[in-house]
Motif scaffolding. Structure first.
Motif, PDB file in Angstrom:
ATOM      1  N   ARG A 112       0.829  -1.211   0.000  1.00 17.49           N
ATOM      2  CA  ARG A 112       0.000   0.000   0.000  1.00 17.49           C
ATOM      3  C   ARG A 112       0.859   1.255   0.000  1.00 17.49           C
ATOM      4  O   ARG A 112       0.549   2.228  -0.687  1.00 17.49           O
ATOM      5  N   TYR A 113       1.938   1.266   0.781  1.00 21.23           N
ATOM      6  CA  TYR A 113       2.819   2.433   0.770  1.00 21.23           C
ATOM      7  C   TYR A 113       3.490   2.599  -0.588  1.00 21.23           C
ATOM      8  O   TYR A 113       3.703   3.708  -1.058  1.00 21.23           O
ATOM      9  N   LEU A 114       3.813   1.473  -1.226  1.00 20.18           N
ATOM     10  CA  LEU A 114       4.378   1.536  -2.564  1.00 20.18           C
ATOM     11  C   LEU A 114       3.381   2.180  -3.526  1.00 20.18           C
ATOM     12  O   LEU A 114       3.737   3.074  -4.310  1.00 20.18           O
ATOM     13  N   LEU A 115       2.121   1.742  -3.473  1.00 21.44           N
ATOM     14  CA  LEU A 115       1.089   2.326  -4.324  1.00 21.44           C
ATOM     15  C   LEU A 115       0.870   3.793  -3.991  1.00 21.44           C
ATOM     16  O   LEU A 115       0.738   4.636  -4.891  1.00 21.44           O
ATOM     17  N   ASN A 116       0.807   4.094  -2.709  1.00 27.44           N
ATOM     18  CA  ASN A 116       0.615   5.469  -2.270  1.00 27.44           C
ATOM     19  C   ASN A 116       1.700   6.377  -2.837  1.00 27.44           C
ATOM     20  O   ASN A 116       1.421   7.424  -3.435  1.00 27.44           O
ATOM     21  N   ASP A 117       2.946   5.969  -2.681  1.00 28.85           N
ATOM     22  CA  ASP A 117       4.054   6.809  -3.133  1.00 28.85           C
ATOM     23  C   ASP A 117       4.077   6.925  -4.655  1.00 28.85           C
ATOM     24  O   ASP A 117       4.305   8.008  -5.210  1.00 28.85           O
ATOM     25  N   LEU A 156      -1.663   8.486   2.262  1.00 29.92           N
ATOM     26  CA  LEU A 156      -1.856   7.412   3.245  1.00 29.92           C
ATOM     27  C   LEU A 156      -0.905   7.556   4.430  1.00 29.92           C
ATOM     28  O   LEU A 156      -1.278   7.292   5.577  1.00 29.92           O
ATOM     29  N   ARG A 157       0.321   7.985   4.165  1.00 31.82           N
ATOM     30  CA  ARG A 157       1.316   8.099   5.240  1.00 31.82           C
ATOM     31  C   ARG A 157       0.918   9.147   6.277  1.00 31.82           C
ATOM     32  O   ARG A 157       1.374   9.080   7.423  1.00 31.82           O
ATOM     33  N   GLN A 180       9.738  12.779  -1.314  1.00 28.90           N
ATOM     34  CA  GLN A 180      10.860  11.844  -1.277  1.00 28.90           C
ATOM     35  C   GLN A 180      10.456  10.429  -1.693  1.00 28.90           C
ATOM     36  O   GLN A 180      11.282   9.649  -2.133  1.00 28.90           O
ATOM     37  N   TYR A 181       9.203  10.061  -1.465  1.00 26.18           N
ATOM     38  CA  TYR A 181       8.639   8.767  -1.882  1.00 26.18           C
ATOM     39  C   TYR A 181       9.518   7.597  -1.434  1.00 26.18           C
ATOM     40  O   TYR A 181      10.097   6.872  -2.263  1.00 26.18           O
ATOM     41  N   PRO A 182       9.632   7.361  -0.142  1.00 29.61           N
ATOM     42  CA  PRO A 182      10.567   6.345   0.370  1.00 29.61           C
ATOM     43  C   PRO A 182      10.310   4.927  -0.121  1.00 29.61           C
ATOM     44  O   PRO A 182      11.250   4.143  -0.266  1.00 29.61           O
ATOM     45  N   ALA A 183       9.055   4.584  -0.402  1.00 30.71           N
ATOM     46  CA  ALA A 183       8.769   3.220  -0.867  1.00 30.71           C
ATOM     47  C   ALA A 183       9.327   2.958  -2.261  1.00 30.71           C
ATOM     48  O   ALA A 183       9.421   1.806  -2.687  1.00 30.71           O
ATOM     49  N   LEU A 184       9.705   4.018  -2.975  1.00 29.93           N
ATOM     50  CA  LEU A 184      10.244   3.864  -4.322  1.00 29.93           C
ATOM     51  C   LEU A 184      11.770   3.854  -4.332  1.00 29.93           C
ATOM     52  O   LEU A 184      12.391   3.844  -5.399  1.00 29.93           O
TER      53      LEU A 184
END
Length: 337
Positions: free
Chosen positions: A130-135, A167-168, A246-250
């Motif tokens: 989900r965090y990956l999708l969110n970012d 989401l974060r 910054q999109y940390p999941a990416l």
């Protein structure tokens, strides 16, 4: 158009103009388990023109209690979920362009999955994805409908880049305390309700009914008869996604090719390239207790008691253990380093 969608078009907020907007829309559903199957059913029946869906898994008997598109024949055939879903959905609405993709959704695959999409619908079962999708969605400016269901509890929100927090901002930690459908269970009605909340927000967005969009996170417990709405409010200052960009999941430097699928007694390993299933069937058959295959995967029962499931894209499930070290040992023994 009048016949199939007549009742939907009689609903004034959609009407004929809204129906044409749906036909011109493209959505991507990530995860074709419990939520994903309900979401896909709604999108296809509503006449969304292009429905893309992706999932890494195949149909098992334990799925049938709540994953509405699948049946016992899909289990017997060992179909990947997206393949089984496509077979069902193509019989429901042949006018919709269906795009079924057997893949693991990772930092390396997510951009291609989202390309050309107007909206992303969350059918996943873990916060890492989900965090990956969110970012990825917030980086691309694509709205994202979040949904989660476990036990008798559910939650849902639509997150729109530039309009709502991400989401974060309201779920900053991925720690769920180990509570998943595979550890504490889930009842099917909660899945239907969560996915329906997601689907109706998707329809509002796609037809342009922004004034009707819900600007809150809905949470509820069907068994305990509880319902709560939390306004999304303002973004969290310093949010690494929607504020700092910054999109940390990416971040590819933090990706691991070995993933333990919580509660599944399964570890996913990812090799360096595609797998020729027929070649691997010949290689593994002499050492295996049993080997079964279809066009989409190869299942190998090992003498040690575990099972390997090989996919053409290079992924291997080691089933029968949650121990990553054990899984790596079996992978190295039968597939190689």
């Amino acid at each position: 158009m009048q016949g199939r969608y007549s009742r939907q078009m009689l609903f004034a907020p959609i009407g004929e103009a809204g129906q044409r907007k749906l036909e011109d829309s493209a959505v991507c559903i990530i995860g074709m388990g419990a939520l994903g199957t309900v979401l896909a059913n709604h999108m296809v029946r509503a006449g969304v023109g292009h429905v893309r869906f992706a999932d890494r898994d195949y149909v098992e008997q334990s799925n049938l209690q709540r994953q509405m598109l699948y049946d016992e024949e899909d289990v017997r055939q060992g179909y990947p979920k997206v393949v089984a879903a496509e077979k069902k959905l193509s019989k429901i609405n042949s006018d919709v362009r269906l795009e079924a993709i057997v893949t693991d959704v990772t930092v390396h695959t997510v951009d291609a999955l989202l390309e050309g999409m107007d909206l992303v619908l969350d059918g996943t079962d873990n916060f890492q994805t989900r965090y990956l999708l969110n970012d990825a969605c917030f980086r691309k400016g694509i709205p994202f409908t979040y949904g989660g269901a476990v036990s008798s509890r559910g939650m849902s929100a639509i997150l729109v880049p530039g309009s709502t927090p991400c989401l974060r901002c309201f779920i900053p930690s991925a720690d769920s305390g180990g509570q998943t459908c595979d550890t504490i269970g889930v009842i099917a009605p909660v899945v239907d309700i969560v996915a329906s909340y997601q689907a109706v927000e998707a329809l509002k967005f796609l037809v342009g009914a922004s004034d009707s969009r819900r600007n809150s996170l809905v949470t509820f417990d069907l068994w305990q008869n509880r319902y709560f709405e939390m306004k999304l409010g303002e973004a969290t200052p310093g949010c690494p996604c929607c504020q700092l960009k910054q999109y940390p999941a990416l971040d590819t430097t933090e990706q691991d090719s070995t993933i333990s699928l919580c509660g599944r007694s399964t570890v996913q390993m990812t090799g360096s390239g595609p797998l020729d299933l027929e070649l691997w069937r010949e290689r593994l058959a002499p050492a295996a207790v049993e080997v079964t295959a279809n066009a989409y995967l190869l299942r190998v029962e090992l003498p040690e008691g575990e099972r390997l499931v090989l996919f053409p894209d290079g992924r291997v499930f080691v089933q029968g253990t949650d121990d990553v070290v054990r899984a790596k040992t079996l992978y190295a023994r039968y597939i190689g380093a």
